[in-house]
Design a protein around this motif. Structure first.
Motif, PDB file in Angstrom:
ATOM      1  N   LEU A 176       0.837  -1.200   0.000  1.00 15.81           N
ATOM      2  CA  LEU A 176       0.000   0.000   0.000  1.00 15.81           C
ATOM      3  C   LEU A 176       0.876   1.255   0.000  1.00 15.81           C
ATOM      4  O   LEU A 176       0.672   2.181  -0.803  1.00 15.81           O
ATOM      5  CB  LEU A 176      -0.909  -0.020   1.232  1.00 15.81           C
ATOM      6  CG  LEU A 176      -1.785   1.196   1.488  1.00 15.81           C
ATOM      7  CD1 LEU A 176      -2.793   1.392   0.368  1.00 15.81           C
ATOM      8  CD2 LEU A 176      -2.515   1.045   2.831  1.00 15.81           C
ATOM      9  N   ILE A 177       1.870   1.283   0.877  1.00 13.31           N
ATOM     10  CA  ILE A 177       2.757   2.442   0.978  1.00 13.31           C
ATOM     11  C   ILE A 177       3.575   2.624  -0.304  1.00 13.31           C
ATOM     12  O   ILE A 177       3.710   3.731  -0.829  1.00 13.31           O
ATOM     13  CB  ILE A 177       3.688   2.307   2.202  1.00 13.31           C
ATOM     14  CG1 ILE A 177       2.866   2.374   3.499  1.00 13.31           C
ATOM     15  CG2 ILE A 177       4.759   3.397   2.203  1.00 13.31           C
ATOM     16  CD1 ILE A 177       3.662   1.981   4.735  1.00 13.31           C
ATOM     17  N   ASP A 240      -1.536  -7.481  -5.328  1.00 17.19           N
ATOM     18  CA  ASP A 240      -1.297  -7.139  -3.925  1.00 17.19           C
ATOM     19  C   ASP A 240      -2.263  -6.082  -3.415  1.00 17.19           C
ATOM     20  O   ASP A 240      -2.711  -6.133  -2.256  1.00 17.19           O
ATOM     21  CB  ASP A 240       0.140  -6.645  -3.752  1.00 17.19           C
ATOM     22  CG  ASP A 240       1.158  -7.755  -3.921  1.00 17.19           C
ATOM     23  OD1 ASP A 240       0.762  -8.937  -3.869  1.00 17.19           O
ATOM     24  OD2 ASP A 240       2.347  -7.446  -4.103  1.00 17.19           O
ATOM     25  N   LEU A 241      -2.601  -5.119  -4.257  1.00 18.25           N
ATOM     26  CA  LEU A 241      -3.550  -4.093  -3.818  1.00 18.25           C
ATOM     27  C   LEU A 241      -4.957  -4.669  -3.686  1.00 18.25           C
ATOM     28  O   LEU A 241      -5.762  -4.182  -2.877  1.00 18.25           O
ATOM     29  CB  LEU A 241      -3.523  -2.907  -4.780  1.00 18.25           C
ATOM     30  CG  LEU A 241      -2.232  -2.087  -4.735  1.00 18.25           C
ATOM     31  CD1 LEU A 241      -2.271  -0.948  -5.742  1.00 18.25           C
ATOM     32  CD2 LEU A 241      -1.961  -1.535  -3.334  1.00 18.25           C
ATOM     33  N   VAL A 254     -10.871   1.982   6.661  1.00 15.66           N
ATOM     34  CA  VAL A 254     -11.033   2.809   5.462  1.00 15.66           C
ATOM     35  C   VAL A 254      -9.654   3.216   4.941  1.00 15.66           C
ATOM     36  O   VAL A 254      -8.830   3.738   5.691  1.00 15.66           O
ATOM     37  CB  VAL A 254     -11.868   4.068   5.782  1.00 15.66           C
ATOM     38  CG1 VAL A 254     -11.964   4.967   4.563  1.00 15.66           C
ATOM     39  CG2 VAL A 254     -13.262   3.661   6.254  1.00 15.66           C
ATOM     40  N   ILE A 255      -9.400   2.952   3.657  1.00 17.22           N
ATOM     41  CA  ILE A 255      -8.127   3.341   3.027  1.00 17.22           C
ATOM     42  C   ILE A 255      -8.433   4.121   1.747  1.00 17.22           C
ATOM     43  O   ILE A 255      -8.230   3.623   0.643  1.00 17.22           O
ATOM     44  CB  ILE A 255      -7.230   2.123   2.752  1.00 17.22           C
ATOM     45  CG1 ILE A 255      -7.985   1.031   1.979  1.00 17.22           C
ATOM     46  CG2 ILE A 255      -6.666   1.549   4.039  1.00 17.22           C
ATOM     47  CD1 ILE A 255      -7.056  -0.045   1.429  1.00 17.22           C
ATOM     48  N   PRO A 256      -8.893   5.374   1.878  1.00 17.77           N
ATOM     49  CA  PRO A 256      -9.335   6.120   0.696  1.00 17.77           C
ATOM     50  C   PRO A 256      -8.238   6.342  -0.335  1.00 17.77           C
ATOM     51  O   PRO A 256      -8.462   6.166  -1.540  1.00 17.77           O
ATOM     52  CB  PRO A 256      -9.853   7.435   1.281  1.00 17.77           C
ATOM     53  CG  PRO A 256      -9.269   7.524   2.653  1.00 17.77           C
ATOM     54  CD  PRO A 256      -9.100   6.136   3.127  1.00 17.77           C
ATOM     55  N   LEU A 257      -7.039   6.752   0.089  1.00 19.61           N
ATOM     56  CA  LEU A 257      -5.962   6.948  -0.880  1.00 19.61           C
ATOM     57  C   LEU A 257      -5.539   5.612  -1.482  1.00 19.61           C
ATOM     58  O   LEU A 257      -5.247   5.513  -2.674  1.00 19.61           O
ATOM     59  CB  LEU A 257      -4.772   7.638  -0.224  1.00 19.61           C
ATOM     60  CG  LEU A 257      -4.976   9.110   0.165  1.00 19.61           C
ATOM     61  CD1 LEU A 257      -3.732   9.652   0.840  1.00 19.61           C
ATOM     62  CD2 LEU A 257      -5.323   9.948  -1.063  1.00 19.61           C
ATOM     63  N   GLY A 258      -5.516   4.583  -0.655  1.00 25.00           N
ATOM     64  CA  GLY A 258      -5.168   3.261  -1.156  1.00 25.00           C
ATOM     65  C   GLY A 258      -6.142   2.771  -2.212  1.00 25.00           C
ATOM     66  O   GLY A 258      -5.751   2.141  -3.197  1.00 25.00           O
ATOM     67  N   ALA A 259      -7.427   3.065  -2.004  1.00 24.19           N
ATOM     68  CA  ALA A 259      -8.435   2.648  -2.975  1.00 24.19           C
ATOM     69  C   ALA A 259      -8.231   3.342  -4.319  1.00 24.19           C
ATOM     70  O   ALA A 259      -8.381   2.726  -5.379  1.00 24.19           O
ATOM     71  CB  ALA A 259      -9.832   2.943  -2.434  1.00 24.19           C
TER      72      ALA A 259
END
Length: 299
Positions: A176-177, A240-241, A254-259
């Protein structure tokens, strides 16, 4: 010295197996495509004719394959690890898979009289070649400590992060990072180019400040040169994402930027860039900005 079966001799698995053979271990490799054995054999290892043959006499079984179904196949197939490994053998899964699958397979391994740890890696092809991978390990402490000398042969940073599945959870966070960082470096580069800045000099100064990162250090060359020979393919990062977004939903996180980054990675793949290095997210920024060569790879 251990007898090691190494399953999966791709761009990551091959140099890892070579390092283990060079360190003096007896390494028996197995790969689905038969043209992958050269480097291992040159390092003193040998090729097995089947998965069952590879694992039959092994003290340690290393697995480095692309996805959860692949690991499940290696372990549970009729000719697989659970059916043919010696009782007490230690399974080290270096693959990046779903945490729930890692936990389930560790339980099945225990039922079969084996021991299993999940040890996904970060560092890409260069990290594997240079034996400087970062390895996040989940499993029983005694098993992790037994495996540590082998892990330290292929990696520089080896950290036990918790019980079975924990290594995969930390790897998901890593991916993610990394994906977010690559996307932002790509956006910054297109922004700089739009203003005619000396981009190499700009990357130097950005790398020396708070914006500096391993991603900027290792991927700037790919982006500046538009050279996207894969060290880690978009196809795999897309996978992976998917793990990250699914696991986050299960945890109620919640992972808004990740989404958003997951969608941008999926878009790059849909545009034909799946076989390129993940630094080719730059091409997606160029498409959205109407800049550069935005045709699919190979056109």
């Amino acid at each position: 010295m251990s007898t090691i079966a190494f399953i999966g001799l791709g761009i990551m698995g091959s140099p890892m197996a070579v390092h283990l053979a060079t360190a003096g271990h007896q390494v028996v490799g197995f790969n689905r495509s038969p043209d992958a054995y050269g480097p291992l054999e040159e390092a003193g290892g040998r090729a097995a004719g089947s998965l069952a043959e590879a694992v039959a006499e092994a003290d340690v079984i290393c697995v480095m394959v692309p996805d959860s179904p692949d690991v499940e196949q290696v372990l549970t197939a009729e000719d697989g690890v659970l059916a043919h490994a010696r009782p007490g053998a230690l399974v080290i899964d270096f693959s990046s898979i779903r945490p729930d699958v890692a936990r389930s397979l560790a339980e099945r391994a225990t039922e079969a009289g084996l021991r299993m740890i999940d040890a996904p890696v970060s560092g890409g092809q260069k990290g594997a070649v240079d034996a400087v991978l970062s390895i996040m390990v989940g499993g029983e402490e005694a098993d992790v400590e037994e495996a540590r000398p082998l892990l330290e042969t292929v990696g520089r940073t080896v950290v036990h992060v918790g019980p079975a599945g924990s290594g995969q959870t930390v790897k998901a966070a890593n991916q993610l990072i990394v994906a977010g960082n690559i996307q932002l470096v790509a956006e910054a580069l297109v922004f700089l180019e739009a203003y005619g800045v000396d981009t190499a000099a700009a990357m130097d100064v950005l790398g020396g400040g708070l914006a500096g990162s391993k991603v900027l250090e290792q991927k700037r060359g790919n982006m500046l040169d538009r050279s996207f020979e894969p060290g880690f393919r978009i196809d795999l990062h897309h996978k992976d994402l998917g793990i990250v977004t699914s696991a986050a939903r299960e945890a109620g996180v919640v992972i808004p930027l990740g989404a958003v980054v997951a969608q941008l990675m999926a878009s790059a793949r849909a545009q034909g860039d799946g076989g390129l290095d993940h630094s080719a997210l730059l091409r997606g920024v160029e498409r959205l900005s109407g800049r550069g060569d935005t045709s699919p790879e190979g056109d």
